[in-house]
Design an enzyme around this catalytic site. Structure first.
Site: not given
Length: 494
Positions: A57, A60, A117, A219
């Site tokens: 993730s 992202k 997320s 992140k």
């Protein structure tokens, strides 16, 4: 200079977690780690920094950069509505569980993917801004090339497993610097501690936020094939550093290693000498390793990329035992000069070591539609996956029938009946209508007049003006009031 020092052998470290890997299976796979000074681009520490790795993730971050770049170019706007397609709604968790046809602003969508997320929302961003997921992946690859991310290949906007999609610690550090440099007005997007959707409050997966002093983004990511990853930024005394950690066997170990790397980085000179991100040599590794058999052992619970501060004390201690064994094995393979950044990892005190408790959350409100007043929002009881629902129509109350006995004969004044505007007629008029004496007619009519919550509702329910028995009450059918069905078709959540 500590660049490219092999601090850890991942599979050797995992012997302490699984305890069942054969020595032959413990291949020499080095976990990528990198520490970079944001202003100068100077590499303060690095190992396997250009090796290909499954991003999960942290993908992202690239999705957010492309979206913000389209807004900067005037090809998108933060308040434009994105529509959740059936394909987006079908993406596996982590997700918001939005039904197909749900609309959400790009601003809220970006907040959701950075905190929750949510894979369904990231997919929707790609479809709506790129015309299709493939079209958006094309924009991701074009942007990566322009930024100098030469080790990255993108195929989807949410980071779900795809053997064709990988990146490197170096490329993610380049991306982190580009976000902070190119979109200074959007930096808060990457440091939101929690979002609130309806009644659900969802904390950021980044276990460093609110726990390591100075951390202000960015992140995390986790898939079985890539382990636990993080791209994090922190500021101390006006100096900002980006740390990238990949391939860790748990969220806790990832957070602790990132904190140690920050400590090491802030202790290094901020001068302009030394190696930069552009100077890092290409990796001899052709493709990322698949860690699924080691990270996601079928005999153990599935790991999750959640806030490690939520762990109980007993679970923290149990994990500490495993992490300590892992750290000792990893440190044993590292040269003495490289062990400086992880001196505390090679210590029996690790079993009791943890980051401080998380600071109180400050949730940011998100909603579906253009405005929070446009829709009613509900969340699951567990608060894990919030679900939007259509605004419910006001239901008419069930008809109530009076069952009191007849009152003594008295002149009855006019009185209102709830919500109808009707009145009880006067005694003489009632006598003509019922054929009863005035007083008896008044009592009889009052006892047979329904109380109605909404005008226009009709009922034929009547009872005798005598005491109602419990058995009779059970047998008496209740009038049914049909509620309007929401326009959106229900979709089963994953």
């Amino acid at each position: 200079m500590l660049t490219h020092a092999p601090l850890a052998r991942l599979f050797g470290g995992l012997l302490g977690l699984g305890g069942l890997l054969a020595a032959g299976a413990a291949a020499a796979v080095t976990q990528p780690m990198l520490v970079v000074d944001v202003d100068s681009g100077k590499v303060l520490y690095g190992q396997a920094a250009t090796d290909p790795w499954f991003p999960a993730s942290i993908t992202k971050l690239m999705t957010a950069y492309v979206a913000l770049d389209l807004v900067r170019q005037g090809r998108a706007s933060m308040d434009q509505l994105l529509t959740i397609s059936p394909e987006a709604a079908a993406e596996p968790p982590s997700k918001m569980g939005f039904r197909p046809g749900t609309q959400i602003t790009l601003d809220n969508a970006l907040k959701i993917i950075m905190v929750k997320s949510a894979n369904d929302v990231a997919w929707a961003i790609g479809e709506n801004l790129g015309g299709s997921v493939d079209g958006f992946a094309g924009l991701m690859n074009e942007t990566a090339q322009r930024l100098g991310m030469r080790d990255s290949r993108w195929t989807n906007p949410n980071g779900l497993p795809d053997p064709r999609q990988w990146t490197s610690a170096r490329d993610m550090a380049i991306l982190g610097r580009a976000i902070l440099r190119d979109f200074p007005g959007n930096r808060d997007l990457f440091s939101i501690s929690a979002i609130q959707f309806g009644r659900s409050v969802m904390p950021n997966h980044n276990g460093l936020l609110g726990r390591y002093a100075g951390v202000d983004g960015m992140k995390t990511g986790f898939i079985c094939s890539g382990g636990f990853n993080v791209v994090a930024s922190a500021t101390r005394n006006g100096r900002r550093i980006i740390t990238v950690v990949m391939g860790q066997p748990s969220a806790r170990e990832r957070d602790l290693k990132a904190a140690d790397l920050f400590d090491y980085g802030f202790g290094q000179s901020a001068g302009w000498g030394g190696q930069t991100l552009a100077d890092l040599p290409a990796s001899p590794v052709a493709a990322p390793p698949d860690l699924r058999p080691y990270i996601c052992d079928k005999r153990r619970p599935m790991p999750t990329d959640s806030d490690s501060a939520a762990a109980t004390a007993s679970a923290e201690a149990a994990q500490g035992n495993a992490d300590n064994t892992s750290a000792q094995l990893m440190a044993a393979s590292a040269p003495p000069s490289a062990a400086l950044a992880f001196a505390t990892m090679n210590s029996a005190a690790l079993r009791n070591r943890a980051l401080p408790p998380r600071a109180p959350l400050q949730p940011v409100l998100v909603w579906i539609g253009r405005d929070p007043a446009e829709s009613a929002i509900a969340a699951n009881d567990d608060g894990a996956e919030a679900k939007p629902v259509a605004a419910k129509p006001v239901r008419a109350a069930r008809t109530k029938v009076a069952t009191r006995p007849a009152a003594p004969a008295k002149p009855a004044p006019s009185r209102s009946i709830a919500a109808t505007g009707a009145t009880v007629p006067q005694p003489k008029l009632l006598a003509r209508q019922t054929g009863k004496p005035p007083a008896a007619a008044t009592a009889y009519t009052a006892s047979h007049t329904p109380v109605i919550a909404g005008a226009g509702t009709k009922t034929k329910a009547q009872t005798k003006p005598t005491e109602t028995k419990a058995s009779d009450a059970k047998a008496t059918p209740k009038p049914k009031v049909a509620a309007a069905k929401p326009a959106a078709k229900k979709t089963k959540d994953d």
